[in-house]
Structures are given as C-alpha cells and as structure tokens.
Design a protein around this motif. Structure first.
Motif, PDB file in Angstrom:
ATOM      1  N   UNK A 129       0.853  -1.182   0.000  1.00  0.00           N
ATOM      2  CA  UNK A 129       0.000   0.000   0.000  1.00  0.00           C
ATOM      3  C   UNK A 129       0.895   1.240   0.000  1.00  0.00           C
ATOM      4  N   UNK A 130       0.448   2.282  -0.688  1.00  0.00           N
ATOM      5  CA  UNK A 130       1.209   3.532  -0.694  1.00  0.00           C
ATOM      6  C   UNK A 130       1.371   4.016   0.735  1.00  0.00           C
ATOM      7  N   UNK A 131       2.603   4.392   1.059  1.00  0.00           N
ATOM      8  CA  UNK A 131       2.884   4.845   2.419  1.00  0.00           C
ATOM      9  C   UNK A 131       3.264   3.718   3.348  1.00  0.00           C
ATOM     10  N   UNK A 132       3.408   2.505   2.784  1.00  0.00           N
ATOM     11  CA  UNK A 132       3.677   1.350   3.639  1.00  0.00           C
ATOM     12  C   UNK A 132       4.603   0.364   2.948  1.00  0.00           C
ATOM     13  N   UNK A 133       5.752   0.855   2.447  1.00  0.00           N
ATOM     14  CA  UNK A 133       6.661   0.005   1.674  1.00  0.00           C
ATOM     15  C   UNK A 133       7.260  -1.110   2.512  1.00  0.00           C
ATOM     16  N   UNK A 134       7.105  -1.029   3.823  1.00  0.00           N
ATOM     17  CA  UNK A 134       7.633  -2.097   4.666  1.00  0.00           C
ATOM     18  C   UNK A 134       6.712  -3.304   4.709  1.00  0.00           C
ATOM     19  N   UNK A 135       5.527  -3.202   4.160  1.00  0.00           N
ATOM     20  CA  UNK A 135       4.584  -4.318   4.185  1.00  0.00           C
ATOM     21  C   UNK A 135       4.381  -4.812   2.764  1.00  0.00           C
ATOM     22  N   UNK A 136       5.312  -5.654   2.323  1.00  0.00           N
ATOM     23  CA  UNK A 136       5.282  -6.177   0.961  1.00  0.00           C
ATOM     24  C   UNK A 136       4.490  -7.474   0.880  1.00  0.00           C
ATOM     25  N   UNK A 137       3.736  -7.590  -0.217  1.00  0.00           N
ATOM     26  CA  UNK A 137       3.093  -8.855  -0.568  1.00  0.00           C
ATOM     27  C   UNK A 137       3.688  -9.301  -1.886  1.00  0.00           C
ATOM     28  N   UNK A 138       4.242 -10.516  -1.906  1.00  0.00           N
ATOM     29  CA  UNK A 138       4.938 -11.027  -3.080  1.00  0.00           C
ATOM     30  C   UNK A 138       4.037 -11.945  -3.896  1.00  0.00           C
ATOM     31  N   UNK A 139       4.313 -11.975  -5.185  1.00  0.00           N
ATOM     32  CA  UNK A 139       3.726 -12.996  -6.041  1.00  0.00           C
ATOM     33  C   UNK A 139       4.496 -14.299  -5.892  1.00  0.00           C
ATOM     34  N   UNK A 140       4.054 -15.308  -6.616  1.00  0.00           N
ATOM     35  CA  UNK A 140       4.649 -16.642  -6.483  1.00  0.00           C
ATOM     36  C   UNK A 140       5.903 -16.819  -7.314  1.00  0.00           C
ATOM     37  N   UNK A 141       6.241 -15.825  -8.135  1.00  0.00           N
ATOM     38  CA  UNK A 141       7.493 -15.870  -8.871  1.00  0.00           C
ATOM     39  C   UNK A 141       7.359 -16.424 -10.285  1.00  0.00           C
ATOM     40  N   UNK A 142       8.267 -15.985 -11.158  1.00  0.00           N
ATOM     41  CA  UNK A 142       8.390 -16.488 -12.522  1.00  0.00           C
ATOM     42  C   UNK A 142       9.834 -16.872 -12.761  1.00  0.00           C
ATOM     43  N   UNK A 143      10.046 -18.123 -13.117  1.00  0.00           N
ATOM     44  CA  UNK A 143      11.392 -18.590 -13.430  1.00  0.00           C
ATOM     45  C   UNK A 143      11.683 -18.272 -14.895  1.00  0.00           C
ATOM     46  N   UNK A 144      12.617 -17.352 -15.122  1.00  0.00           N
ATOM     47  CA  UNK A 144      13.048 -17.024 -16.479  1.00  0.00           C
ATOM     48  C   UNK A 144      14.293 -17.849 -16.794  1.00  0.00           C
ATOM     49  N   UNK A 145      14.213 -18.628 -17.855  1.00  0.00           N
ATOM     50  CA  UNK A 145      15.352 -19.423 -18.303  1.00  0.00           C
ATOM     51  C   UNK A 145      15.720 -18.967 -19.702  1.00  0.00           C
ATOM     52  N   UNK A 146      16.941 -18.475 -19.851  1.00  0.00           N
ATOM     53  CA  UNK A 146      17.428 -18.011 -21.142  1.00  0.00           C
ATOM     54  C   UNK A 146      18.258 -19.125 -21.773  1.00  0.00           C
TER      55      UNK A 146
END
Lengths: 116, 114
Positions: B95-112
């Motif tokens: 939320x704006x004003x609350x960068x200390x409270x992050x919610x992450x996605x599950x991730x994307x594995x990029x393979x080149x």
C-alpha cells in the motif's frame, strides 16, 4: 558495504528438534524482517522489527516460533519443535527505517531448512 | 489488503530475444510496486520499483516495467535477454505509504536458452 548476513546457510534436522537461525542486518538499518519462502512461492512475512520492537508478528506461529532482537541489531528466529512442514527457506531482510514510507528492503541469502 | 498474481510460473526464451514477465495486482488503495530478482543460492535483489511519477521505470541492466493503473498491471520487459538473466523474478506490492509491508507474487522462473 556488507549485505545482510544469515547463518547457517543450510540446516538439516529431525522433526521435533529445535533449530535457530541468525541474521545480522546491514549496519545502521533499523528495520528487520523475517520471511518464510516455501518452494515455488514468494516470501511471506513472519515478523518485522523496528529497532528492538516487534511491530508486526501477526503471521508468526507463536506456538512453535519465536524471535528476538534484543539490542536492535542482530536477530534470532527459533523453531521448537520443528515439524516436517517447516522445511523451507527462511529469509532475513533489513531496511533503513529512515526513509519513511519508501523504504527499500535488502535481503540476505536465506537459510534452507530441511526437516526429516 | 493487497495481492499479486504472476501469470507465468516458467518462461523459457532464447538468448537475445525479447521477454515479458506478467504481473497483476489487486488493491483497494493506491500502491507501490516492485520487481525483485533471485539468482540461484542468493537472496532477493531489488530490480526496480514504482513509487510515484513516471509510470515507466527502468533498471540498470536493461529491464523496464510500466505501471498501468487501469489494468492493475506492472509487467516486466527486456528487449534482448542474456544467459545471465536466468533467475527467478518476483513481483511485489505494498500500500502507498507502507513500503515495509510487501506482498509477493509466487514468482516467474526465467530461463534463457543459448
């Protein structure tokens, strides 16, 4: 400048045993975080400290997990007793705490826990 | 509360090809948005972030992301990838004003691939 330091990097224990993880944040960083990262998922916050005060521990399973940051610098996360489902990577992060709402979090390499 | 959806768990791409990693978020309030990268056996590193101002943000290694409020998206792009870009990429929201409270996605594995 040294980054966030965590030890050990890897830990294998049997279920019902206790385990502890240690984190030393970047020098001068007031805010410290412990995250849990399960395989194939993003990190989830367990607890956040502002100096020595735990200001957000709503996601910490308090029946078996505990944490401390006694002098507002390094921190220890403990599990007692460990269960099979605790196998995961435990990440520590820190942020300056002086940038108000726009703090950037810096992560350590994590401790990979395997419970047998 | 905020949530993040990363639509692709794995993205294989050939070297020097363009790539887009998709990220959609949900929030009832204004947000900050982040992309983190995790190389094998390393911690997460901030790649870029959107706090305010220009909706297009760039990283030092050629990635860029555009904040699209109407589509609630923050897709990550690079016009030409290198083998060294192989890593897991996480989108995160607060939320704006609350960068200390992050919610992450599950991730994307990029393979080149060579």
């Amino acid at each position: 400048e040294a980054g966030v330091v965590q030890s050990p990097r890897y830990k294998i224990i049997e279920k019902k045993q206790p385990v502890a993880f240690w984190c030393n944040p970047i020098s001068g960083h007031n805010t410290l975080y412990w995250y849990l990262q399960n395989l194939g998922q993003g990190p989830e916050l367990l607890i956040r400290y502002e100096n020595e005060e735990a200001v957000d521990d709503s996601q910490l399973p308090k029946d078996r997990f505990s944490a401390e940051r006694l002098k507002g610098v390094d921190s220890t996360l403990k599990i007692q007793p460990a269960e099979l489902g605790d196998s995961a990577v435990y990440l520590c992060a820190s942020s300056p705490g002086s940038s108000g709402s726009t703090d950037t979090q810096y992560f350590g390499p994590g401790t990979r826990l395997t419970v047998l | 509360a905020q949530s993040v959806t990363q639509l692709d768990s794995q993205v294989p791409v050939f070297e020097e090809a363009p790539v887009e990693l998709r990220c959609n978020y949900s929030s009832s309030v204004s947000v900050y948005l982040f992309w983190y990268v995790q190389y094998p056996n390393q911690g997460l590193q901030l790649l870029l972030k959107y706090l305010s101002g220009s909706t297009l943000v760039e990283s030092i290694n050629g990635f860029e992301a555009e904040f699209n409020k109407s589509q609630t998206s923050f897709h990550l792009r690079k016009p030409s990838v290198h083998i060294s870009d192989t890593a897991e990429y996480f989108c995160a929201v607060s939320a704006r004003g609350s960068a200390r409270q992050l919610t992450f996605g599950s991730g994307t594995q990029l393979t080149v691939l060579p």
